[in-house]
Scaffold this motif. Sequence first.
Motif, short mmCIF file in Angstrom:
data_model
loop_
_atom_site.label_atom_id
_atom_site.label_comp_id
_atom_site.label_asym_id
_atom_site.label_seq_id
_atom_site.Cartn_x
_atom_site.Cartn_y
_atom_site.Cartn_z
N UNK A 23 34.67 37.13 41.04
CA UNK A 23 35.13 38.51 41.04
C UNK A 23 36.50 38.61 40.38
N UNK A 24 36.68 39.65 39.60
CA UNK A 24 37.98 39.95 39.01
C UNK A 24 38.33 41.39 39.34
N UNK A 25 39.54 41.59 39.79
CA UNK A 25 40.04 42.95 40.06
C UNK A 25 41.33 43.12 39.26
N UNK A 26 41.42 44.15 38.46
CA UNK A 26 42.64 44.28 37.67
C UNK A 26 42.76 45.62 36.99
N UNK A 27 43.86 45.74 36.26
CA UNK A 27 44.20 46.98 35.60
C UNK A 27 44.82 46.60 34.25
N UNK A 28 44.50 47.32 33.17
CA UNK A 28 44.99 46.90 31.86
C UNK A 28 46.51 47.02 31.71
N UNK A 29 47.11 46.07 31.05
CA UNK A 29 48.50 46.18 30.61
C UNK A 29 48.72 45.15 29.50
N UNK A 56 47.64 48.36 40.04
CA UNK A 56 47.87 46.96 40.40
C UNK A 56 47.96 46.80 41.91
N UNK A 57 48.44 47.84 42.60
CA UNK A 57 48.49 47.79 44.07
C UNK A 57 47.07 47.66 44.61
N UNK A 58 46.17 48.45 44.04
CA UNK A 58 44.77 48.37 44.46
C UNK A 58 44.18 47.01 44.09
N UNK A 59 44.50 46.52 42.89
CA UNK A 59 43.93 45.23 42.43
C UNK A 59 44.23 44.12 43.43
N UNK A 84 54.31 45.43 41.00
CA UNK A 84 53.54 46.30 41.89
C UNK A 84 52.69 45.49 42.87
N UNK A 85 52.30 44.28 42.48
CA UNK A 85 51.44 43.46 43.33
C UNK A 85 52.21 42.69 44.40
N UNK A 86 53.53 42.79 44.35
CA UNK A 86 54.36 41.91 45.18
C UNK A 86 54.01 41.99 46.66
N UNK A 87 53.82 43.19 47.18
CA UNK A 87 53.55 43.33 48.62
C UNK A 87 52.27 42.60 49.01
#
Lengths: 354, 250
Positions: A23-29, A56-59, A84-87
């Motif tokens: 599975x991959x979860x992500x957002x383009x950047x 990215x928070x959702x990812x 954004x993913x830090x938390x």
Amino acid sequence: MAKVLMKGNEALGEAAIRAGCVHFFGYPITPQTEVPEYLVKRLPEVGGAFVQAESEVASINMVYGAAGVGIKCLTSSSSPGISLMAEGMSYLAACELPCVIINIMRAGPGLGGILPSQSDYNQATKGHGHGDYELIVLAPASVQEAVDLMTLAFDLAEQYRNPVMICADGMIGQMMEPVEFPGEGRGEPFKPNDWELTGAKGRARRVVNSLFLAPEELFAHNIHLKEKYDRIHRDEMRSDLYGADEPYDLLLVAFGTMARISKTAIDEVRRDGLRVAMFRPITLNPYPTPALRAAMDAMGPSGKVLTVEMNMGQMVHDVRFAAEGSRTVDFYGTAGGIVPSPDQVAAKIRALIG
Amino acid sequence: MHADSDVGDIVRSGDRLIAIVGNYGSGKTEVSVNLSLQLARRGLHVQIADLDIVNPYFRCREASLLMQSNGIRVVVPHGAHAWADLPIILPEIRGMLHPAPGTLSIFDVGGDDVGARALASFRTSIADGDYQLWQVINAKRPFTDSVAGCLAMQRSIETASRFSVTGLLVNSHLIDQTTPETVLEGWRLAQAVSAETGLPIRLVAVMDELADATELRVIDAPILRLTRLMTPPWSVPRPRSLARLQGVRP
């Protein structure tokens, strides 16, 4: 398997599949978008799934959920997205869930620019989320090494039940090199274990939780995590030495793309008789401090140390820590997406020992 | 109209507008820049447009200075926009669709169907027969290492761009690990694609140091001798093109 020509980002995606990622979860950047672009095509071919999250928070929270039920999963982003993913990283580490996070670094701070940078060194090794936790951080210097480290990343994530970050700059993500992949098709899932949530029928229930209201319980959890990080620091340091078979008067320290550029510079100044070696950390965390100190000590007290980075001076503090005041440590770096040329690095070497 | 004797070994006299398409990383930019330089050095007026709306690095705009110094008109986003990942299509590109006699336009298009979409808005301004659309084939790239893969790529590019592929350009390589066999693998793949589609093989790009290998004498299509220009900054010899990424101020 025969060699193929791949972009670093694509190669990371394929390597994840070979390591068993489903599975991959992500957002383009930019400059990491080819990771999701590649996986959106490839994952369905191997029975996996790709989800483009709304942010990215959702990812990272999708990774949190998938890892909790024992799915080998991956997310990737570039610098602002990693912030954004830090938390989520803190939660994953607190709950001891294995996953792999790719950061293809671009120039910052803020939105910055899309050109390559190593300015997330501090964030990767000492920052991101809150609380007493650590990530294992791996820094490839070629597309082939990115592939090899992806296999290692999933292995370490599983062994230590900890998130692992692959920290590469945009140049590694965007460049094309011939690569070879391990194995055929999708790799193995996680081994049978006592932590994944599979439904508690017939056994004691398992809980994924990072909330400990009683201080004694939280402190005990902190101690438990610290013991794990101590084992990681003892057993998982990795580094590479270049040109240290012969005596050297200057030790250059660089990682990722800067190590590639520095190697070209070293080959050049050596033709003029300058004696230079290079120390390249492969694990940025745990930082290979003892090996670096040994490489410094091999020079004797007059030997010089030069750290070269694509940032304003971040890893240099870890190099100074390794030196423990035994010698001065010089720094050369550029930022903003400007990549130092081998000539510029060579000029800095010549200024120190030429 | 350019004289056949000067450039006939790599392009034909009727070639006025050549757009280079193909999958990501097939080497479109390297080929476009090399082709432009060689045609310009043979006295042809060459203008090149960077239509890459998908790649952030290694775009032909990074070789602007090198091409300009060879007399090539380079149409690329200006100033800070050159370093953005924005889908910029300059208005000057429309003026390149019907080049004056003696001038050749080369379009370096972004990868896959998403990159080829940048061409679509020009479709109604240009008649069939007034353009060349060459699909780059590299047998060492994932997704286009088979006839089926190349045909699927062709279809998706044609659908997105609304143009038809008119020729094949073989650029089969593994960078510094390329052997004559690597080139021949691409040549054989392109022959199979050609047999399936009827498309001619217009050029076979071969790194200069391999171009005279005896194994490659079986190739009966024009050879484009390539010098690697779109290289990373640590390459030896030094990359001549990537001025900005090498730390040189623009």
